[in-house]
Scaffold this active site. Structure first.
Site, PDB file in Angstrom:
ATOM      1  N   GLU A 113       0.845  -1.205   0.000  1.00  0.00           N
ATOM      2  CA  GLU A 113       0.000   0.000   0.000  1.00  0.00           C
ATOM      3  C   GLU A 113       0.879   1.254   0.000  1.00  0.00           C
ATOM      4  O   GLU A 113       0.737   2.145   0.836  1.00  0.00           O
ATOM      5  CB  GLU A 113      -0.980  -0.008   1.179  1.00  0.00           C
ATOM      6  N   GLU A 136      -4.963  -8.742  -0.369  1.00  0.00           N
ATOM      7  CA  GLU A 136      -5.772  -8.393   0.818  1.00  0.00           C
ATOM      8  C   GLU A 136      -7.213  -8.254   0.365  1.00  0.00           C
ATOM      9  O   GLU A 136      -7.522  -7.445  -0.518  1.00  0.00           O
ATOM     10  CB  GLU A 136      -5.294  -7.085   1.467  1.00  0.00           C
TER      11      GLU A 136
HETATM   12  O1  AHR Z   1      -5.284  -5.829   6.938  1.00  0.00           O
HETATM   13  C1  AHR Z   1      -5.180  -4.674   7.690  1.00  0.00           C
HETATM   14  C2  AHR Z   1      -4.530  -3.539   6.934  1.00  0.00           C
HETATM   15  O2  AHR Z   1      -5.330  -3.159   5.859  1.00  0.00           O
HETATM   16  C3  AHR Z   1      -3.200  -3.830   6.304  1.00  0.00           C
HETATM   17  O3  AHR Z   1      -2.144  -3.693   7.183  1.00  0.00           O
HETATM   18  C4  AHR Z   1      -3.105  -2.805   5.230  1.00  0.00           C
HETATM   19  O4  AHR Z   1      -2.302  -3.231   4.157  1.00  0.00           O
HETATM   20  C5  AHR Z   1      -4.559  -2.558   4.850  1.00  0.00           C
HETATM   21  O5  AHR Z   1      -4.844  -1.218   4.800  1.00  0.00           O
END
Ligand code: AHR
Length: 505
Positions: A173, A296
């Site tokens: 990110e 994610e």
């Molecule tokens: O999964 C929780 C958080 O969500 C992670 O650390 C991040 O990559 C995303 O914003």
């Protein structure tokens, strides 16, 4: 009667096992207490890793595990997590609750976890606040088989032989917590960092670049244009937030019918996102060399009342099981480009498959979906179609909120499916009924595969049903084989509301 048509003659892409991957961050009670308790713990463990959790994860054949973050990855300095535990440097986990991280779980412990799970490690490097040298040395430490400063250090720490490591990412990110960079700036940084991520011996690294946040198509465009030839996998993150805005997330367990549908609508949005990101990738990489990795995804609710807001601990209901079911069907159907996906997160965080409390452990409804979908791992996607109607009659989402607004008017279908054929010839069909109160009669037409030796399992329950430590098996799969009838060349059955059905033929 709704028609379900499966055409086993229509062989499509191979469903990469890694689509059923997981993500474990140094966040709340995911690693510590959830996975790792240390060797001195009274909780039964092997080399510090909980036996019950490892066993449950082996049962769903976790193919790949991403670590150490997440946002944590761009603050993590790997050398703090090696060597004698009592000498390891402590740090403050500024992203997640401001707690002290004692680094007792580091590189060796993570790779031991992957050994116990028999899964591929996926290590996320620090590009946001780490140096090129630090990243280069980490890869050398893990994979160099010979005499070098890092190989010697590894040996001093008890591992004379290197590990095999395939998946390595440069940053997480980086448009946000990983440095707030522009796409153009990150693309340049990625090019520089990846140069020094070496292949030692025959260990070949699959290089992963940070991809877009949800519908940031510009990011994908720039990365593919400026750095595409250095990338093996480009990521995508999309969470399904309940509630109206990120700041006003809804409860995991206390919600109304319109919130049932609005969460499912957000999960279904994954299809459009992949479609468009894929289209961009296709222009720069028509042969499909670069994989799209959704590393994610999952439902994100308000934390459980009374828990640390920085720990992201939430319950998990039948609604979340449906989120998982449709998302995995979507990944299967896009497996021509989607080569990996990692649910966030494995234990005690967000849409966890496992929850723990002290020595107790339970499996969430989402775990059971991964269990029901196991046969898709590594199988070949085949053509499938289900007749759909609107499940929510176009019901409005709760007001405001960016994603809600963008998706308002999008219909939530009643039924959602995917199908695959495994190497041993087994045809697996996964079908979800998203309607909150209506059952449907299904007329399943199966082409190119004999409808015999049928078995079926189902996961269903009340909209907000969940497992807790008093009733850990309230939501669990049940055998459904006796409900499936032969009808001509196909099958006929009723699918109850709020359910995930797995058919094996
Ligand atoms: O999964 C929780 C958080 O969500 C992670 O650390 C991040 O990559 C995303 O914003």
């Amino acid at each position: 009667m709704s028609k379900l048509v499966v055409n086993a003659y229509q062989r499509q892409s191979k469903i990469d096992r890694n689509i059923y991957g997981h993500f474990s961050e140094h966040l709340g009670r995911c690693i510590y207490n959830g996975i790792y308790v240390g060797q001195g713990s009274p909780i039964p463990n092997t080399n510090g890793i909980r036996n019950d959790v490892a066993q449950a994860l082996r049962r769903i054949r976790v193919p790949v595990l991403r670590w150490p973050g997440g946002c944590f990855a761009d603050e993590y300095h790997w050398k703090d997590g090696i060597g004698p535990v009592e000498k390891r440097k402590k740090m403050v986990n500024t992203h997640w609750g401001g707690v002290v991280e004692d680094n007792s779980f580091g590189t060796h412990e993570f790779l031991e976890l992957c050994r116990q799970l028999d899964c591929e490690p996926y290590v996320n490097g620090n590009l946001g606040s780490g140096s090129v040298q630090e990243m280069q040395e980490w890869v050398e430490y893990m994979t160099f088989d010979g005499d070098s400063p890092m190989a010697r250090l590894r040996s001093e720490n008890g591992a004379s032989k290197p590990w095999r490591l395939k998946y390595f990412a440069m940053g997480n990110e980086n448009w946000g917590c990983g440095g707030n960079m522009t796409a153009e700036h990150y693309a340049d940084e990625y090019r520089r960092y990846q140069t020094y991520v070496r292949n030692y011996g025959d260990n070949k690294i699959y290089k992963i670049a940070c991809g877009a946040n949800v519908a940031d198509y510009h990011w994908t465009e720039v990365l593919m244009r400026d750095a595409g030839r250095f990338i093996d996998g480009l990521t995508l993150h999309h969470y399904s937030f309940s509630g109206t805005t990120f700041a006003r997330k809804g409860s995991a367990t206390d919600f109304a019918v319109d919130e049932w549908y609005s969460l499912l609508r957000k999960a279904l949005y994954m299809d459009e996102l992949i479609q468009i990101h894929k289209g961009i990738m296709q222009r720069y990489d028509p042969r499909g060399r670069v994989g799209l990795l959704v590393d994610e995804w999952g439902a994100w609710h308000a934390v459980e009342p009374g828990t640390n807001p920085g720990f992201l601990y939430q319950q998990n209901t039948v609604r979340d099981a449906l989120v998982a079911a449709v998302t995995l069907n979507i990944f299967n159907k896009h497996s021509d480009r989607v080569r990996m996906a990692n649910i966030a997160q494995t234990v005690n965080v967000l849409q966890a498959v496992i929850l723990t409390e002290g020595e107790k452990m339970l499996l969430t409804p989402t775990y059971h979906v991964f269990d029901l979908y196991q046969d898709h791992q590594g199988a070949t996607l085949v053509g499938s179609y289900v007749e759909q109607e609107s499940a929510d009659d176009g019901a409005a989402s709760p007001a405001d909120g960016e994603t809600n607004a963008a998706l308002s008017g999008t219909i939530v279908p009643n039924l959602h499916e995917s199908a695959s054929v495994a190497e041993d010839g087994t045809l697996t069909i996964t079908l979800a009924n998203l309607a909150h109160e209506k059952a449907y009669d299904i007329d399943a037409v199966i082409v190119g595969h004999a409808a015999r030796d049928v078995s079926a399992a189902i996961l269903t329950g009340g909209m907000a049903a969940y497992n807790d430590f008093d009733a850990p098996e309230r939501v669990a799969p049940a055998d459904y084989t006796s409900e499936i009838r032969r009808a001509g060349e196909g099958l006929a059955f009723k699918i109850p509301p709020r359910s995930v059905l797995r058919l094996r033929l």
